[in-house]
Design a protein around this motif. Sequence first.
Motif, short mmCIF file in Angstrom:
data_model
loop_
_atom_site.label_atom_id
_atom_site.label_comp_id
_atom_site.label_asym_id
_atom_site.label_seq_id
_atom_site.Cartn_x
_atom_site.Cartn_y
_atom_site.Cartn_z
N TRP A 136 -14.43 49.40 26.76
CA TRP A 136 -13.07 49.70 27.21
C TRP A 136 -13.01 51.16 27.62
CZ3 TRP A 136 -9.87 53.21 24.50
CH2 TRP A 136 -10.35 53.63 23.25
N LEU A 137 -11.99 51.52 28.41
CA LEU A 137 -11.87 52.85 28.98
C LEU A 137 -10.66 53.60 28.44
CD1 LEU A 137 -12.59 52.02 32.73
CD2 LEU A 137 -14.21 52.92 31.05
N LEU A 138 -10.86 54.86 28.13
CA LEU A 138 -9.77 55.79 27.83
C LEU A 138 -9.72 56.79 28.98
CD1 LEU A 138 -7.66 57.20 25.97
CD2 LEU A 138 -9.58 58.49 25.00
N ARG A 139 -8.55 56.88 29.63
CA ARG A 139 -8.43 57.76 30.79
C ARG A 139 -7.24 58.70 30.60
NH1 ARG A 139 -7.70 54.03 34.32
NH2 ARG A 139 -9.92 53.60 34.59
N VAL A 140 -7.48 59.98 30.77
CA VAL A 140 -6.42 61.00 30.71
C VAL A 140 -6.48 61.81 31.99
CG1 VAL A 140 -5.56 63.05 29.53
CG2 VAL A 140 -6.43 61.13 28.19
N SER A 141 -5.34 61.88 32.69
CA SER A 141 -5.29 62.60 33.97
C SER A 141 -4.17 63.63 33.96
CB SER A 141 -5.08 61.60 35.12
OG SER A 141 -3.86 60.90 34.94
N ASP A 142 -4.29 64.60 34.86
CA ASP A 142 -3.24 65.62 34.99
C ASP A 142 -3.20 66.14 36.41
OD1 ASP A 142 -4.87 68.14 35.35
OD2 ASP A 142 -5.67 67.51 33.40
N THR A 143 -2.17 66.89 36.71
CA THR A 143 -2.03 67.53 38.03
C THR A 143 -2.09 69.04 37.85
OG1 THR A 143 0.38 67.42 37.81
CG2 THR A 143 -0.69 65.62 38.98
N GLY A 144 -2.95 69.48 36.96
CA GLY A 144 -3.03 70.90 36.63
C GLY A 144 -3.91 71.71 37.54
#
Length: 405
Positions: free
Chosen positions: A329-337
């Motif tokens: 399974w995948l853990l994904r964390v994104s941002d617009t920093g």
Amino acid sequence: MSATQAGPLRAFVAMIRAEQVNLTERWMKAVFGDSDLNESDKLTYEQLADHLPNILDEICVALENEDLDKAEPAMERNARLHGKMRWRQGYRIDELIRELELFRQVLMGALTQYVETHRDFTRRNEERARHYIDEALSFVTLTSVREVVTERDRKIDEYTGRLERANHELQLKQQLVSELYESRMQITRSVVHDLRNFLNVFSMALQLVARAPSKTETALALANRQAADMKVLVDELVEYAVVLRDANTVAIESFALRELFDELVASCRPSIEAKGLQFDTSFDPQLAAVSSNRLKLKQVALNLLTNAAKYTKTGRIGLTMAADGNDHWLLRVSDTGVGIGQHDRERVFEEFERVAGDDVPGAGLGLAIVKELCRVLDGKIRFDSREGFGTTFEIRFPTLLSLKD
């Protein structure tokens, strides 16, 4: 060569064959009684006899045919086996040569006795018998010694290989110790640097209060902000120390990912939205229970989310959990920093790296903690980033974590 000429030697061989047991016992007695042969005392009669009876048979073949070549292949095979066996039994080369010399003396003694009792056995017959016995035993001795030398060289090569591997491992450990020492020194330098800054700012706040009582509220706000930043630094250092200490101790449990997801959303949404950022969340309904370490997975997600919030001033933060086949399974964390520059990609997971500079609070340990936890949880981490546009971290975890030896 006629049968008449060969007859005397064949009669002598017949005597040797008939007396084989007595000759072998006579040789054993000579070996056990020789003070220079220490290793023989540790052997049984069967171990001592070894391949000598077979070698004696081949010597008889050479005497019968008055031709060493016919007996040589089998004699070589038995001599090599004899040398290898003596090496394993702890014989030195001089001991091997000495016991074969005693074997030659026993055979020569039998020949002398035979000559004395058989007047028809001429001096020429005796000379030829001695010649073949000497030649055969010289060949056996040389072959046995060569085998011992081969075994010794093989053992030396093996030990040399082990020493080289041990030396290589030692060099790697020395390098690791050196790197660890440098890392600890870096910790010291980083902490001292941040503490100095903290004390300087705190001192400035106190001086401001002393010089301008009317600005006490401003000074306290400055001091409180600096104290909060120092708390973040200390918290990261403590967390990293805990992660390194118990990295090899993984308690596996079964739990629902949905519950962990909801907990992360509830704990992180207030601080993210307090910065004016949008918090986008997505959970794959195909995900059910997994077997892993829940607390360490939570640490990974929290460090990624905290890191994303630190480096993002406007826009959004994303948290996603999704299935990836049947076993992962995948853990994904994104941002617009601020994103990660091309020159910073190689060092982004190193200790005390803050790609955006010193204006962001903390020790720069967040991603180092994530990397170490992923190693323990068998997670494969990757990221995509564009400087000025944001970053997405994605980790692929196994659904069933297996303990490593």
